[in-house]
Design an enzyme around this catalytic site. Sequence first.
Site, mmCIF file in Angstrom:
data_model
loop_
_atom_site.group_PDB
_atom_site.id
_atom_site.type_symbol
_atom_site.label_atom_id
_atom_site.label_comp_id
_atom_site.label_asym_id
_atom_site.label_seq_id
_atom_site.Cartn_x
_atom_site.Cartn_y
_atom_site.Cartn_z
ATOM 1 N N HIS A 219 53.361 16.719 -30.702
ATOM 2 C CA HIS A 219 54.074 17.960 -30.380
ATOM 3 C C HIS A 219 53.139 19.151 -30.632
ATOM 4 C CE1 HIS A 219 56.917 21.250 -30.571
ATOM 5 N NE2 HIS A 219 57.731 20.488 -29.876
ATOM 6 N N GLU B 37 55.107 20.102 -22.055
ATOM 7 C CA GLU B 37 55.686 21.248 -22.758
ATOM 8 C C GLU B 37 54.652 22.372 -22.808
ATOM 9 O OE1 GLU B 37 59.195 20.098 -25.430
ATOM 10 O OE2 GLU B 37 57.401 19.979 -26.641
HETATM 11 P P1 PGA Z 1 62.596 24.563 -27.345
HETATM 12 O O1 PGA Z 1 61.741 23.406 -28.016
HETATM 13 O O2 PGA Z 1 63.570 23.915 -26.402
HETATM 14 O O3 PGA Z 1 63.287 25.252 -28.497
HETATM 15 O O4 PGA Z 1 61.623 25.452 -26.627
HETATM 16 C C1 PGA Z 1 61.297 22.302 -27.278
HETATM 17 C C2 PGA Z 1 60.268 21.572 -28.093
HETATM 18 O O5 PGA Z 1 59.520 22.235 -28.857
HETATM 19 O O6 PGA Z 1 60.179 20.338 -28.019
#
Ligand code: PGA
Length: 254
Positions: free
Chosen positions: A93, A165
């Site tokens: 992550h 992401e």
């Molecule tokens: P968020 O987080 O939906 O709060 O942007 C997603 C993540 O960090 O996996």
Amino acid sequence: MKRLIVANWKMHSGPSQASILVTKLAAAIAPDPDTTVVLCPPSLDLFALAADAQKGQFKLGAQNLYFEDEGAFTGEISGPMLQGLADYVIVGHSERRRLFGEDDALVAKKVVAAIRNQLIPILCIGENLTQRESHLAEKVVVDQLSAAVHGLGPEDLARLVVAYEPVWALSTTVNGRPATPSDVEPMMKLITTTLAGRYGADVAADVRLLYGGSVNDEDARAYLALPDVDGLLVGGASLIAEKFARIVEAAQSL
Ligand code: PGA
């Protein structure tokens, strides 16, 4: 088409709060064999949640693991410890990379450790704002992906989940702005093409792709409608039962 909706609770909710949230989610979300819902609470909660999660037919995931199976690694949690408590584990992550110094080599070892321990790795990749503004987004995503799958053979890929992401779109990032579906779609294609180049198109097609970054109940459907998106990784909105239930409903209704 099977959908995968993953809740990343990050460092929110200890065991008793987590149990309350799961009970609310189980009441709000109708089980659906075509939509897998994975809850990733803090690891400390996993044991307490195992029975509750079953009621809602949820799967459980951890947010991190260490690549060694045991030893003098203070504060870490290993794959064998997660077996029986979690089916999935988030690996790489951006918060782990940015705040805890995890680099591509470490992430690659964690992906291998997850597979070795029969856990499904949810590998997170994505560029930050500076990289995007410098037109390096594609290079960063290809480099992170290639490094992370370095130790995997084609037979492992069916168990891999990749979450794109973009760091600039995460709700935790100060400069965050949502990524539009048109930002997301080419990156999803790039991920599939990169995997296909390495393992062949058939193997690449088995890898499930998630989008994550400030997804909420109003825009979930737009991302899920993209042809290359198999599901979502949801942070902030997954802590509010009504919102998360609407996101899951969006997936179920497609
Ligand atoms: P968020 O987080 O939906 O709060 O942007 C997603 C993540 O960090 O996996």
